[in-house]
Design a protein around this motif. Sequence first.
Motif, PDB file in Angstrom:
ATOM      1  N   SER A  97       0.833  -1.196   0.000  1.00  0.00           N
ATOM      2  CA  SER A  97       0.000   0.000   0.000  1.00  0.00           C
ATOM      3  C   SER A  97       0.869   1.247   0.000  1.00  0.00           C
ATOM      4  O   SER A  97       1.977   1.251   0.534  1.00  0.00           O
ATOM      5  CB  SER A  97      -0.912   0.025   1.229  1.00  0.00           C
ATOM      6  OG  SER A  97      -1.746  -1.106   1.247  1.00  0.00           O
ATOM      7  N   ILE A  99      -0.285   4.064   1.422  1.00  0.00           N
ATOM      8  CA  ILE A  99      -0.613   4.706   2.693  1.00  0.00           C
ATOM      9  C   ILE A  99      -0.719   3.635   3.769  1.00  0.00           C
ATOM     10  O   ILE A  99      -1.506   2.699   3.649  1.00  0.00           O
ATOM     11  CB  ILE A  99      -1.944   5.479   2.584  1.00  0.00           C
ATOM     12  CG1 ILE A  99      -1.839   6.518   1.475  1.00  0.00           C
ATOM     13  CG2 ILE A  99      -2.312   6.134   3.903  1.00  0.00           C
ATOM     14  CD1 ILE A  99      -3.159   7.082   1.037  1.00  0.00           C
ATOM     15  N   ALA A 101      -2.015   2.037   6.948  1.00  0.00           N
ATOM     16  CA  ALA A 101      -3.173   2.176   7.846  1.00  0.00           C
ATOM     17  C   ALA A 101      -2.715   2.418   9.276  1.00  0.00           C
ATOM     18  O   ALA A 101      -3.413   3.041  10.065  1.00  0.00           O
ATOM     19  CB  ALA A 101      -4.040   0.923   7.766  1.00  0.00           C
ATOM     20  N   GLN A 104      -2.705   5.989  10.591  1.00  0.00           N
ATOM     21  CA  GLN A 104      -3.987   6.556  10.990  1.00  0.00           C
ATOM     22  C   GLN A 104      -4.328   6.224  12.444  1.00  0.00           C
ATOM     23  O   GLN A 104      -5.126   6.916  13.080  1.00  0.00           O
ATOM     24  CB  GLN A 104      -5.095   6.052  10.055  1.00  0.00           C
ATOM     25  CG  GLN A 104      -4.833   6.313   8.577  1.00  0.00           C
ATOM     26  CD  GLN A 104      -4.482   7.766   8.277  1.00  0.00           C
ATOM     27  OE1 GLN A 104      -5.184   8.680   8.704  1.00  0.00           O
ATOM     28  NE2 GLN A 104      -3.394   7.982   7.554  1.00  0.00           N
ATOM     29  N   SER A 139      -4.974  15.486   3.284  1.00  0.00           N
ATOM     30  CA  SER A 139      -6.195  15.185   2.529  1.00  0.00           C
ATOM     31  C   SER A 139      -7.144  16.362   2.593  1.00  0.00           C
ATOM     32  O   SER A 139      -6.985  17.268   3.419  1.00  0.00           O
ATOM     33  CB  SER A 139      -6.879  13.936   3.103  1.00  0.00           C
ATOM     34  OG  SER A 139      -7.516  14.243   4.328  1.00  0.00           O
ATOM     35  N   HIS A 141      -9.959  16.173   3.751  1.00  0.00           N
ATOM     36  CA  HIS A 141     -10.701  16.045   5.009  1.00  0.00           C
ATOM     37  C   HIS A 141     -10.023  16.797   6.161  1.00  0.00           C
ATOM     38  O   HIS A 141     -10.697  17.281   7.069  1.00  0.00           O
ATOM     39  CB  HIS A 141     -10.852  14.570   5.400  1.00  0.00           C
ATOM     40  CG  HIS A 141     -11.291  13.678   4.279  1.00  0.00           C
ATOM     41  ND1 HIS A 141     -12.415  13.918   3.520  1.00  0.00           N
ATOM     42  CD2 HIS A 141     -10.737  12.540   3.765  1.00  0.00           C
ATOM     43  CE1 HIS A 141     -12.541  12.965   2.598  1.00  0.00           C
ATOM     44  NE2 HIS A 141     -11.533  12.135   2.729  1.00  0.00           N
ATOM     45  N   GLU A 276      -5.929   4.419  -3.762  1.00  0.00           N
ATOM     46  CA  GLU A 276      -5.728   4.867  -2.373  1.00  0.00           C
ATOM     47  C   GLU A 276      -5.765   6.391  -2.284  1.00  0.00           C
ATOM     48  O   GLU A 276      -6.333   6.955  -1.349  1.00  0.00           O
ATOM     49  CB  GLU A 276      -4.384   4.371  -1.855  1.00  0.00           C
ATOM     50  CG  GLU A 276      -4.322   2.905  -1.521  1.00  0.00           C
ATOM     51  CD  GLU A 276      -2.973   2.570  -0.921  1.00  0.00           C
ATOM     52  OE1 GLU A 276      -2.769   2.885   0.272  1.00  0.00           O
ATOM     53  OE2 GLU A 276      -2.115   2.039  -1.647  1.00  0.00           O
ATOM     54  N   THR A 279      -9.438   7.315  -2.656  1.00  0.00           N
ATOM     55  CA  THR A 279     -10.255   6.914  -1.511  1.00  0.00           C
ATOM     56  C   THR A 279      -9.976   7.769  -0.283  1.00  0.00           C
ATOM     57  O   THR A 279     -10.894   8.106   0.478  1.00  0.00           O
ATOM     58  CB  THR A 279      -9.999   5.433  -1.176  1.00  0.00           C
ATOM     59  OG1 THR A 279     -10.308   4.642  -2.326  1.00  0.00           O
ATOM     60  CG2 THR A 279     -10.844   4.982  -0.001  1.00  0.00           C
ATOM     61  N   ASN A 280      -8.723   8.129  -0.088  1.00  0.00           N
ATOM     62  CA  ASN A 280      -8.343   8.901   1.094  1.00  0.00           C
ATOM     63  C   ASN A 280      -8.460  10.409   0.900  1.00  0.00           C
ATOM     64  O   ASN A 280      -8.138  11.172   1.808  1.00  0.00           O
ATOM     65  CB  ASN A 280      -6.913   8.543   1.506  1.00  0.00           C
ATOM     66  CG  ASN A 280      -6.813   7.171   2.140  1.00  0.00           C
ATOM     67  OD1 ASN A 280      -7.066   6.998   3.324  1.00  0.00           O
ATOM     68  ND2 ASN A 280      -6.470   6.176   1.329  1.00  0.00           N
ATOM     69  N   LEU A 282      -6.741  12.476  -0.917  1.00  0.00           N
ATOM     70  CA  LEU A 282      -5.483  13.210  -0.886  1.00  0.00           C
ATOM     71  C   LEU A 282      -5.490  14.328  -1.919  1.00  0.00           C
ATOM     72  O   LEU A 282      -6.071  14.205  -3.000  1.00  0.00           O
ATOM     73  CB  LEU A 282      -4.301  12.272  -1.144  1.00  0.00           C
ATOM     74  CG  LEU A 282      -4.148  11.074  -0.198  1.00  0.00           C
ATOM     75  CD1 LEU A 282      -2.808  10.398  -0.414  1.00  0.00           C
ATOM     76  CD2 LEU A 282      -4.305  11.498   1.257  1.00  0.00           C
TER      77      LEU A 282
END
Length: 559
Positions: A97, A99, A101, A104, A139, A141, A276, A279-280, A282
């Motif tokens: 991956s 990123i 996990a 997080q 990101s 977010h 990824e 989805t995240n 970024l």
Amino acid sequence: MSGKLTAVDLFSGAGGLSLGFIQTGHVEIIAAVENNASAQQTYLANHPDVELFGDIQNVDYNLILDECKRKGTEKVDIVFGGPPCQGFSNANRQKASLISANNQLVKEFVKAIKLLNPDGFVLENVKELKSSKHKFFLSSHDEQEIVGMGIVTSEEKVSLGEVTSFKTELLDFLNESLRAPFAKYEVLDKILFSKLNHLNRKKKEAELYLKKTRSAIKNFYENWEKLHDYYWCPEYKEKWMQLKDLLQDEESPLEEVFSCLNEVIIIQQIIMRAGEIETNGLIVDQFYTIDNEIIVNLQTYIVLDYLKAKFKSLGYKFNEDQLVLNSANFGAPQQRERLFLVGVKNGLCEQNEVRLPEPIIRNPEQFYTVKDAIEDLENVWPYVLMEDDQQPLTKATMINRNPLLTYLQAGLGNVHNHIMTDTRETALQRFQMLQQGQNFHHLDDSYKGTYSNPQRTQNTVYLRLNYNNPSGTVLNIRKSMWIHPVKDRAVSIREAARLQTFPDNFVFMGSKDAQYQQVGNAVPPLLGRAVADQLLYYLGRSPIKSLKEIITLPQTVDI
């Protein structure tokens, strides 16, 4: 309640930090959070009255507060734990991956501090957390929060992979589909992809692994074309179908099989990593190429900068500069450096600054050694079979015990978990060739034949411990094949636990490998105890008996 401070242990593992806090005599653990089943068994075996939760991402913190009320208090006083954190590395092409996990999970620790609002906290981690390699990707977010806290971001060139064919087509596809779900272009069956990916990394052992893979994936051939929802270009679809033909035909030349397989795997990995990013959420402009690398610029920020800014915003003061402690300075017979952030609520701490504890044993010549910790088990031959451990073994009687050994023996004449890996003939021959302090690289080349690349073997593999020094960092010593200092056998689980400063009344549960792993993952309880003593000082409590009194000889105490 007993008048003790209430605490919650996050990412508790077997419970090394919990034990360190309990040893102060001022702390009662209300709840612990641990996702590993074997570590849960061990934790509950040693802390049976603690409410245990699983995946931290699913924890309802109101239930923890309810547990406090059930035990007669309204709040959690202390939260501690060591969230896994993996460094960002653009150089690692083998990562599945882009990123991690694990990174997080650091934010889950912060979330717990925010919701439980303890008077104090301890965050424990690898010392490398203070380096710039430990980063978060920015990101959409979290952009507003990061900017609002004044955290500096930087731009990183991140490679998604290196392509030798379809480069232009793939780049166009990625940029055109930047906001589309990339997942629908991936191989649908992750088990199949995992087996193909594993095969792709085993070209040197091609004949063996190709035969195994062909046997394992034969049921996929019938629906091969349907293993993608969509194909991102017709040429890739042809390549995918060609791969099936090459795998089905056992007469296919190896070079053709692996050339086709490598192209498919690389393209899939690039699309998955782009997925990824999508989805995240970024923040990204566009993909581009440098030579054959597919590159994207991503904004990053340093994990430690985030933690410091976040804890300040939550109203805590903490140690700003001194961050790393060595367990050998606090009575462990092991050189193990770990990073700690100790936080105290503003207004509760009269001192201008919060600091980590000062070393108790400063002179390296006075550090406890491997011999100090395990000599009484030297002639107690460990069990090999787990079921034999139901009958504990008898320790040797030591006339002049040092303070560390007195602590480790815990007043018991018997010992559990004195279990080791069975030693096969090849390993035994290596054991017999090595002196104290030597490792795999000291072996004659004739003993290295089972390793495909002996030069790359770490210095901790086949390490015979030196009785007269502290050990190095204890990890999973079963995997590293650590050797007893004077016996031609593996170091047992109990001996490893002694090096980690778990006393003999602390029992490990689970399979043999799970126990070795739990020991290696743990925070040494004496190191945890030192940090706990320091936090309690800031919270107005004094230990019933100081760690210095427990583990130091008169000549090692600083006056």
